[in-house]
Design a protein around this motif. Structure first.
Motif, PDB file in Angstrom:
ATOM      1  N   VAL A   1      39.457  43.235  37.721  1.00  0.00           N
ATOM      2  CA  VAL A   1      40.622  43.243  38.594  1.00  0.00           C
ATOM      3  C   VAL A   1      40.454  44.426  39.541  1.00  0.00           C
ATOM      4  N   THR A   2      40.556  44.183  40.831  1.00  0.00           N
ATOM      5  CA  THR A   2      40.444  45.244  41.828  1.00  0.00           C
ATOM      6  C   THR A   2      41.832  45.635  42.301  1.00  0.00           C
ATOM      7  N   VAL A   3      42.092  46.938  42.280  1.00  0.00           N
ATOM      8  CA  VAL A   3      43.376  47.470  42.719  1.00  0.00           C
ATOM      9  C   VAL A   3      43.156  48.232  44.021  1.00  0.00           C
ATOM     10  N   THR A   4      44.007  47.972  45.015  1.00  0.00           N
ATOM     11  CA  THR A   4      43.884  48.664  46.296  1.00  0.00           C
ATOM     12  C   THR A   4      45.216  49.294  46.683  1.00  0.00           C
TER      13      THR A   4
ATOM     14  N   CYS B   1      39.142  50.715  40.383  1.00  0.00           N
ATOM     15  CA  CYS B   1      40.093  51.606  41.057  1.00  0.00           C
ATOM     16  C   CYS B   1      39.488  52.289  42.279  1.00  0.00           C
ATOM     17  N   ALA B   2      38.347  51.827  42.749  1.00  0.00           N
ATOM     18  CA  ALA B   2      37.668  52.487  43.870  1.00  0.00           C
ATOM     19  C   ALA B   2      38.526  52.543  45.123  1.00  0.00           C
ATOM     20  N   ARG B   3      39.429  51.572  45.287  1.00  0.00           N
ATOM     21  CA  ARG B   3      40.291  51.555  46.475  1.00  0.00           C
ATOM     22  C   ARG B   3      41.740  51.907  46.153  1.00  0.00           C
ATOM     23  N   LEU B   4      41.970  52.419  44.948  1.00  0.00           N
ATOM     24  CA  LEU B   4      43.307  52.856  44.565  1.00  0.00           C
ATOM     25  C   LEU B   4      43.514  54.270  45.099  1.00  0.00           C
ATOM     26  N   THR B   5      44.492  54.450  45.975  1.00  0.00           N
ATOM     27  CA  THR B   5      44.706  55.745  46.636  1.00  0.00           C
ATOM     28  C   THR B   5      45.804  56.579  46.006  1.00  0.00           C
ATOM     29  N   PHE B   6      46.680  55.954  45.208  1.00  0.00           N
ATOM     30  CA  PHE B   6      47.808  56.672  44.618  1.00  0.00           C
ATOM     31  C   PHE B   6      48.264  55.932  43.373  1.00  0.00           C
TER      32      PHE B   6
ATOM     33  N   LEU C   1      38.715  51.267  32.924  1.00  0.00           N
ATOM     34  CA  LEU C   1      38.914  51.663  34.313  1.00  0.00           C
ATOM     35  C   LEU C   1      37.582  52.056  34.920  1.00  0.00           C
ATOM     36  N   ALA C   2      37.426  51.810  36.217  1.00  0.00           N
ATOM     37  CA  ALA C   2      36.189  52.170  36.894  1.00  0.00           C
ATOM     38  C   ALA C   2      36.491  52.796  38.248  1.00  0.00           C
ATOM     39  N   ALA C   3      35.671  53.769  38.612  1.00  0.00           N
ATOM     40  CA  ALA C   3      35.647  54.363  39.946  1.00  0.00           C
ATOM     41  C   ALA C   3      36.974  55.003  40.357  1.00  0.00           C
ATOM     42  N   LEU C   4      37.514  55.838  39.472  1.00  0.00           N
ATOM     43  CA  LEU C   4      38.744  56.552  39.821  1.00  0.00           C
ATOM     44  C   LEU C   4      38.449  57.562  40.936  1.00  0.00           C
ATOM     45  N   ARG C   5      39.222  57.496  42.004  1.00  0.00           N
ATOM     46  CA  ARG C   5      39.071  58.440  43.109  1.00  0.00           C
ATOM     47  C   ARG C   5      39.726  59.768  42.719  1.00  0.00           C
ATOM     48  N   PRO C   6      39.295  60.866  43.341  1.00  0.00           N
ATOM     49  CA  PRO C   6      39.802  62.186  42.938  1.00  0.00           C
ATOM     50  C   PRO C   6      41.323  62.316  42.810  1.00  0.00           C
ATOM     51  N   PRO C   7      42.145  61.869  43.760  1.00  0.00           N
ATOM     52  CA  PRO C   7      43.589  62.057  43.568  1.00  0.00           C
ATOM     53  C   PRO C   7      44.134  61.291  42.357  1.00  0.00           C
TER      54      PRO C   7
ATOM     55  N   HIS D   1      34.653  54.364  33.602  1.00  0.00           N
ATOM     56  CA  HIS D   1      33.314  54.336  34.185  1.00  0.00           C
ATOM     57  C   HIS D   1      33.353  55.082  35.516  1.00  0.00           C
ATOM     58  N   ALA D   2      32.358  55.917  35.778  1.00  0.00           N
ATOM     59  CA  ALA D   2      32.308  56.662  37.037  1.00  0.00           C
ATOM     60  C   ALA D   2      32.259  55.724  38.236  1.00  0.00           C
ATOM     61  N   GLU D   3      31.604  54.606  38.043  1.00  0.00           N
ATOM     62  CA  GLU D   3      31.561  53.580  39.083  1.00  0.00           C
ATOM     63  C   GLU D   3      31.627  52.218  38.411  1.00  0.00           C
ATOM     64  N   LEU D   4      31.811  51.197  39.202  1.00  0.00           N
ATOM     65  CA  LEU D   4      31.893  49.848  38.660  1.00  0.00           C
ATOM     66  C   LEU D   4      30.595  49.512  37.928  1.00  0.00           C
ATOM     67  N   PRO D   5      30.679  49.048  36.678  1.00  0.00           N
ATOM     68  CA  PRO D   5      29.462  48.690  35.948  1.00  0.00           C
ATOM     69  C   PRO D   5      28.596  47.703  36.743  1.00  0.00           C
ATOM     70  N   ALA D   6      27.303  47.920  36.707  1.00  0.00           N
ATOM     71  CA  ALA D   6      26.362  47.148  37.520  1.00  0.00           C
ATOM     72  C   ALA D   6      26.511  45.643  37.311  1.00  0.00           C
TER      73      ALA D   6
END
Length: 101
Positions: free
Chosen positions: A2-5, A35-40, A65-71, A88-93
């Protein structure tokens, strides 16, 4: 997967809850939230993810969870919530390549 933006808060949590509930009804082994595109993420979003984690466990699944951005990562870290999830630091391959979770 599931991608969250955008923002995850009281105005958007119903939509994500609906999506996650639908995914869990299929009883996958795991559900990865990209969560790569989750901003808040506020407390409502945190509570939703925590509740969904419990629902997933009850259904014999895992919520990851994958790819949590710093904020967002900071909110998860400061509240201690990050310790409850596989993150995961990034989305699993295998998911980035388009395979199902």
């Amino acid at each position: 997967m599931v991608t969250v933006t955008g923002e995850l808060d009281r105005d958007t949590e119903v939509l994500l809850h609906t999506v996650l509930t639908g995914v869990l009804e299929r009883r996958p082994e795991r559900v990865v939230v990209d969560c790569a595109r989750l901003t808040f993420c506020d407390s409502t979003g945190l509570n939703l993810l925590l509740a969904t984690r419990l629902e997933a466990t009850g259904a014999g699944s895992r919520l990851e969870l994958a790819a949590l951005r710093p904020p967002v990562d900071r909110v998860f870290d400061v509240t201690g919530v990050v310790k409850l999830f596989t993150v995961h630091a990034e989305l699993p391959a295998e998911l980035a390549e388009g395979e199902s979770p």
